[in-house]
Write a protein that holds these residues in place. Structure first.
Motif, PDB file in Angstrom:
ATOM      1  N   PRO A   1       3.224  -3.667  38.728  1.00 49.97           N
ATOM      2  CA  PRO A   1       2.612  -4.240  39.934  1.00 49.97           C
ATOM      3  C   PRO A   1       3.628  -4.704  40.985  1.00 49.97           C
ATOM      4  N   LEU A   2       4.870  -4.914  40.596  1.00 50.80           N
ATOM      5  CA  LEU A   2       5.868  -5.329  41.574  1.00 50.80           C
ATOM      6  C   LEU A   2       6.206  -4.233  42.575  1.00 50.80           C
ATOM      7  N   VAL A   3       5.951  -2.976  42.210  1.00 52.94           N
ATOM      8  CA  VAL A   3       6.363  -1.879  43.087  1.00 52.94           C
ATOM      9  C   VAL A   3       5.217  -1.253  43.877  1.00 52.94           C
ATOM     10  N   ASP A   4       4.034  -1.862  43.817  1.00 53.05           N
ATOM     11  CA  ASP A   4       2.946  -1.380  44.663  1.00 53.05           C
ATOM     12  C   ASP A   4       3.395  -1.470  46.120  1.00 53.05           C
ATOM     13  N   PHE A   5       3.150  -0.464  46.887  1.00 58.54           N
ATOM     14  CA  PHE A   5       3.484  -0.406  48.320  1.00 58.54           C
ATOM     15  C   PHE A   5       4.992  -0.362  48.590  1.00 58.54           C
ATOM     16  N   VAL A   6       5.816  -0.001  47.597  1.00 58.68           N
ATOM     17  CA  VAL A   6       7.275  -0.033  47.766  1.00 58.68           C
ATOM     18  C   VAL A   6       7.853   1.372  47.724  1.00 58.68           C
ATOM     19  N   GLU A   7       8.796   1.597  48.625  1.00 55.76           N
ATOM     20  CA  GLU A   7       9.581   2.819  48.629  1.00 55.76           C
ATOM     21  C   GLU A   7      11.021   2.405  48.922  1.00 55.76           C
TER      22      GLU A   7
END
Length: 186
Positions: free
Chosen positions: A117-123
């Motif tokens: 969940p920490l990398v949702d919406f992350v690139e």
């Protein structure tokens, strides 16, 4: 307390406690990582800072975890792995990683996160290819386990942000920490 705590430790045990609103949690964490990338010159320094902050959170979070979970003392590292995956991750991040790749000696295993969940919406931008974005989790695990007299090494082995199919956190038991109480105290 028996440990010095950093003032910059992002006093946010509540960050983990507010995991019920995962989008807010993810965006708050993203803002933290973005600020660290601005404050430090290279990814290695950001990785160290995330680990340090996570450690300080873990040191504080263990009390909340023990009070809310009613979990007793674990008798071995396998039991510890089960509590981490099935109770702690579920309680604070809403996920249940699988436990795999046990070493023959039973002192090392992997947590596989199908969804982090920490990398949702992350690139990750190209100029941050060595950033371990979720490194805070390693510090949290290290700090919490140290408070229950367990020294561990925790590191990311695979990361979906770097093109891997899953996120893998490797945990290795180092030693049991003996409390050194002053003479005459028990």
């Amino acid at each position: 307390t028996r440990r010095q705590r950093s003032r910059g430790a992002f006093s946010c045990v509540n960050l983990f406690s507010c995991a019920q609103n995962s989008e807010l949690f993810t965006l708050t964490y993203g803002a933290l990582v973005t600020q660290l990338c601005k404050d430090y010159e290279n990814d290695d320094d950001v990785n160290k800072q995330l680990d340090k902050m996570g450690y300080n959170i873990g040191v504080r979070l263990i009390e909340d975890f023990l009070a809310r979970s009613n979990v007793g003392r674990c008798h071995d590292f396998r039991e510890t792995a089960d509590v981490i995956a099935k109770i702690a991750f579920k309680m604070y991040l809403g996920i249940t990683p699988s436990i795999t790749n046990w070493s023959p000696g039973g002192d090392e295993f992997s947590l596989i996160l199908e969804n982090n969940p920490l990398v949702d919406f992350v690139e990750l931008p190209d100029n941050h290819s060595t950033l371990i974005y979720s490194n805070l989790l390693c510090g949290v695990l290290r700090g919490a386990l140290e408070m229950v007299q367990m020294a561990v090494d925790v590191k990311f082995v695979q990361d979906t942000l770097k093109g891997d199919s899953v996120t893998e956190i490797r945990m290795k038991f180092i030693r049991r920490i003996e409390d050194n109480l002053p003479a005459g105290e028990e």
